[in-house]
Design an enzyme around this catalytic site. Sequence first.
Site, mmCIF file in Angstrom:
data_model
loop_
_atom_site.group_PDB
_atom_site.id
_atom_site.type_symbol
_atom_site.label_atom_id
_atom_site.label_comp_id
_atom_site.label_asym_id
_atom_site.label_seq_id
_atom_site.Cartn_x
_atom_site.Cartn_y
_atom_site.Cartn_z
ATOM 1 N N ASP A 106 1.927 -86.721 -17.363
ATOM 2 C CA ASP A 106 2.421 -86.922 -16.005
ATOM 3 C C ASP A 106 3.944 -86.722 -15.994
ATOM 4 O OD1 ASP A 106 1.186 -88.553 -13.318
ATOM 5 O OD2 ASP A 106 3.381 -88.459 -13.504
ATOM 6 N N ASN A 137 -7.196 -91.945 -7.971
ATOM 7 C CA ASN A 137 -6.926 -92.232 -6.565
ATOM 8 C C ASN A 137 -7.653 -91.232 -5.675
ATOM 9 O OD1 ASN A 137 -5.086 -94.446 -6.864
ATOM 10 N ND2 ASN A 137 -3.524 -93.004 -7.562
ATOM 11 N N GLU A 139 -1.678 -88.479 -3.974
ATOM 12 C CA GLU A 139 -0.599 -87.545 -3.611
ATOM 13 C C GLU A 139 -1.027 -86.092 -3.759
ATOM 14 O OE1 GLU A 139 2.705 -88.528 -6.127
ATOM 15 O OE2 GLU A 139 2.833 -90.568 -5.334
ATOM 16 N N VAL A 140 -1.792 -85.815 -4.795
ATOM 17 C CA VAL A 140 -2.157 -84.419 -5.077
ATOM 18 C C VAL A 140 -3.647 -84.238 -4.790
ATOM 19 C CG1 VAL A 140 -2.216 -82.609 -6.826
ATOM 20 C CG2 VAL A 140 -0.357 -84.295 -6.860
ATOM 21 N N HIS A 183 -7.969 -85.848 -10.159
ATOM 22 C CA HIS A 183 -7.333 -86.099 -11.449
ATOM 23 C C HIS A 183 -7.606 -87.528 -11.854
ATOM 24 C CE1 HIS A 183 -4.460 -86.670 -8.141
ATOM 25 N NE2 HIS A 183 -3.893 -87.639 -8.847
ATOM 26 N N HIS A 218 -6.056 -90.423 -14.178
ATOM 27 C CA HIS A 218 -4.898 -90.868 -14.947
ATOM 28 C C HIS A 218 -5.403 -91.622 -16.180
ATOM 29 C CE1 HIS A 218 -1.864 -90.603 -11.507
ATOM 30 N NE2 HIS A 218 -2.993 -90.647 -10.822
HETATM 31 P P1 AMP Z 1 -1.852 -89.488 -7.391
HETATM 32 O O1 AMP Z 1 -0.940 -90.409 -6.654
HETATM 33 O O2 AMP Z 1 -3.017 -90.202 -8.020
HETATM 34 O O3 AMP Z 1 -2.257 -88.297 -6.565
HETATM 35 O O4 AMP Z 1 -1.014 -88.970 -8.633
HETATM 36 C C1 AMP Z 1 -0.331 -87.759 -8.680
HETATM 37 C C2 AMP Z 1 0.419 -87.750 -9.975
HETATM 38 O O5 AMP Z 1 0.809 -86.428 -10.261
HETATM 39 C C3 AMP Z 1 1.718 -88.572 -9.965
HETATM 40 O O6 AMP Z 1 1.644 -89.559 -11.008
HETATM 41 C C4 AMP Z 1 2.812 -87.552 -10.226
HETATM 42 O O7 AMP Z 1 3.837 -88.057 -11.038
HETATM 43 C C5 AMP Z 1 2.028 -86.445 -10.928
HETATM 44 N N1 AMP Z 1 2.600 -85.101 -10.813
HETATM 45 C C6 AMP Z 1 2.995 -84.458 -9.690
HETATM 46 N N2 AMP Z 1 3.414 -83.211 -9.979
HETATM 47 C C7 AMP Z 1 3.254 -83.066 -11.334
HETATM 48 C C8 AMP Z 1 3.501 -82.007 -12.245
HETATM 49 N N3 AMP Z 1 3.993 -80.820 -11.831
HETATM 50 N N4 AMP Z 1 3.225 -82.196 -13.557
HETATM 51 C C9 AMP Z 1 2.753 -83.397 -13.976
HETATM 52 N N5 AMP Z 1 2.473 -84.424 -13.168
HETATM 53 C C10 AMP Z 1 2.736 -84.270 -11.861
#
Ligand code: AMP
Length: 133
Positions: free
Chosen positions: A47, A105, A113-114, A118, A120
């Site tokens: 991450d 999440n 967020e993404v 995924h 974690h």
């Molecule tokens: P979530 O809130 O579960 O969607 O987590 C998204 C995670 O992606 C966060 O912990 C960010 O720090 C991580 N993240 C976003 N962009 C990148 C990236 N380019 N490489 C690695 N981790 C990322």
Amino acid sequence: MPKKPPADNRKDNPMAYDPNNVFARILRGEIPCNRVYEDDFALAFHDLNPQAPVHVLVIPKGAYVSMDDFTADAPDALISGYMRAVGTVARQLGVTGSGYRLLANAGTDAGQEVPHLHIHIFAGRPLGPMLVR
Ligand code: AMP
């Protein structure tokens, strides 16, 4: 059995799959990642903003927003391959003895967020309560 509509057309899905999300771009090799593990089904990388001494993300190689559309629509081989990869990565990281936490999440209330599924993997210290109190 009637064929299910694609997940991103489901009325109850709060997030559509955006093919330009950052993890899709990592999978296409358009932006770099600090890779930990890769096979036919999954990619794992550190991450960017770690929340624990070990903080690795494991993503499936497919266009799925979250666990619910993934488990509804992905082929069995991808589901099993992805889940096996999560365990493989935990073993490879050497955290199975001390312990680790998995978190996926999904949607707004979880703060996703993404919009690419995924999991974690957190480890490397006592991780505290499961949820913020
Ligand atoms: P979530 O809130 O579960 O969607 O987590 C998204 C995670 O992606 C966060 O912990 C960010 O720090 C991580 N993240 C976003 N962009 C990148 C990236 N380019 N490489 C690695 N981790 C990322």
